[in-house]
Design a protein around this motif. Structure first.
Motif, PDB file in Angstrom:
ATOM      1  N   GLY A  58      72.197  37.082 -52.451  1.00 60.79           N
ATOM      2  CA  GLY A  58      72.255  38.245 -51.576  1.00 60.79           C
ATOM      3  C   GLY A  58      71.319  39.359 -52.007  1.00 60.79           C
ATOM      4  N   ILE A  59      70.420  39.044 -52.901  1.00 62.90           N
ATOM      5  CA  ILE A  59      69.405  39.998 -53.369  1.00 62.90           C
ATOM      6  C   ILE A  59      68.073  39.462 -52.873  1.00 62.90           C
ATOM      7  N   CYS A  60      67.806  39.639 -51.616  1.00 63.42           N
ATOM      8  CA  CYS A  60      66.636  39.037 -50.981  1.00 63.42           C
ATOM      9  C   CYS A  60      65.446  39.982 -51.087  1.00 63.42           C
ATOM     10  N   ARG A  61      64.660  39.763 -52.134  1.00 61.29           N
ATOM     11  CA  ARG A  61      63.473  40.589 -52.375  1.00 61.29           C
ATOM     12  C   ARG A  61      62.351  39.675 -52.846  1.00 61.29           C
ATOM     13  N   LEU A  62      61.336  39.540 -52.020  1.00 60.92           N
ATOM     14  CA  LEU A  62      60.225  38.657 -52.356  1.00 60.92           C
ATOM     15  C   LEU A  62      59.213  39.362 -53.246  1.00 60.92           C
ATOM     16  N   GLU A  63      58.842  38.682 -54.301  1.00 59.59           N
ATOM     17  CA  GLU A  63      57.805  39.144 -55.214  1.00 59.59           C
ATOM     18  C   GLU A  63      56.872  37.970 -55.448  1.00 59.59           C
ATOM     19  N   ALA A  64      55.639  38.088 -55.004  1.00 54.03           N
ATOM     20  CA  ALA A  64      54.644  37.010 -55.135  1.00 54.03           C
ATOM     21  C   ALA A  64      55.164  35.713 -54.523  1.00 54.03           C
ATOM     22  N   GLU A  65      55.749  35.818 -53.338  1.00 56.86           N
ATOM     23  CA  GLU A  65      56.238  34.688 -52.551  1.00 56.86           C
ATOM     24  C   GLU A  65      57.418  33.949 -53.187  1.00 56.86           C
ATOM     25  N   VAL A  66      58.117  34.603 -54.123  1.00 60.26           N
ATOM     26  CA  VAL A  66      59.320  34.045 -54.738  1.00 60.26           C
ATOM     27  C   VAL A  66      60.415  35.102 -54.649  1.00 60.26           C
ATOM     28  N   CYS A  67      61.617  34.678 -54.261  1.00 58.73           N
ATOM     29  CA  CYS A  67      62.734  35.619 -54.159  1.00 58.73           C
ATOM     30  C   CYS A  67      63.205  36.012 -55.558  1.00 58.73           C
ATOM     31  N   ALA A  68      63.276  37.309 -55.803  1.00 58.79           N
ATOM     32  CA  ALA A  68      63.724  37.811 -57.103  1.00 58.79           C
ATOM     33  C   ALA A  68      65.214  37.592 -57.312  1.00 58.79           C
ATOM     34  N   GLY A  69      65.958  37.339 -56.246  1.00 54.51           N
ATOM     35  CA  GLY A  69      67.394  37.121 -56.364  1.00 54.51           C
ATOM     36  C   GLY A  69      67.760  35.690 -56.701  1.00 54.51           C
ATOM     37  N   ALA A  79      61.011  29.740 -53.664  1.00 56.96           N
ATOM     38  CA  ALA A  79      59.773  30.084 -52.978  1.00 56.96           C
ATOM     39  C   ALA A  79      60.074  30.178 -51.482  1.00 56.96           C
ATOM     40  N   ILE A  80      59.214  30.869 -50.748  1.00 57.01           N
ATOM     41  CA  ILE A  80      59.423  31.046 -49.308  1.00 57.01           C
ATOM     42  C   ILE A  80      59.639  29.706 -48.610  1.00 57.01           C
ATOM     43  N   GLY A  81      58.810  28.739 -48.897  1.00 55.97           N
ATOM     44  CA  GLY A  81      58.932  27.429 -48.265  1.00 55.97           C
ATOM     45  C   GLY A  81      60.264  26.757 -48.543  1.00 55.97           C
ATOM     46  N   GLU A  82      60.785  26.944 -49.747  1.00 54.72           N
ATOM     47  CA  GLU A  82      62.074  26.349 -50.106  1.00 54.72           C
ATOM     48  C   GLU A  82      63.220  27.028 -49.361  1.00 54.72           C
ATOM     49  N   ILE A 104      61.953  32.422 -66.064  1.00 54.63           N
ATOM     50  CA  ILE A 104      60.629  32.980 -66.376  1.00 54.63           C
ATOM     51  C   ILE A 104      60.565  34.440 -65.949  1.00 54.63           C
ATOM     52  N   ILE A 105      61.020  34.725 -64.742  1.00 55.66           N
ATOM     53  CA  ILE A 105      60.994  36.104 -64.227  1.00 55.66           C
ATOM     54  C   ILE A 105      61.795  37.023 -65.147  1.00 55.66           C
TER      55      ILE A 105
END
Length: 65
Positions: free
Chosen positions: A14-25, A29-32, A57-58
């Motif tokens: 429920g933490i939907c924030r994209l950073e470099a095309e990956v959700c930080a929550g 990846a967007i495609g996934e 990693i993040i």
């Protein structure tokens, strides 16, 4: 033919924030994220594993700052 695996739960936090095309929550990846509703149980398991790897990693990079 039904799958031998039950579908794993979505990693969405429920933490939907994209950073470099990956959700930080959730780490997907967007495609996934787009693929998730129609993905097989096996594919969802792989997506969850990759998402967890990305989140680790993040998080490790954010502690270095």
């Amino acid at each position: 033919m039904s799958s031998l695996f039950s579908h794993p739960p979505s990693p969405c936090q429920g933490i939907c924030r994209l950073e470099a095309e990956v959700c930080a929550g959730c780490g997907r990846a967007i495609g996934e994220i787009v693929e998730w509703p129609s993905a097989s149980a096996e594919r969802k398991t792989l997506i969850n594993a990759e998402a967890a790897r990305r989140l680790a990693i993040i998080r490790s990079l954010s502690t270095l700052q």
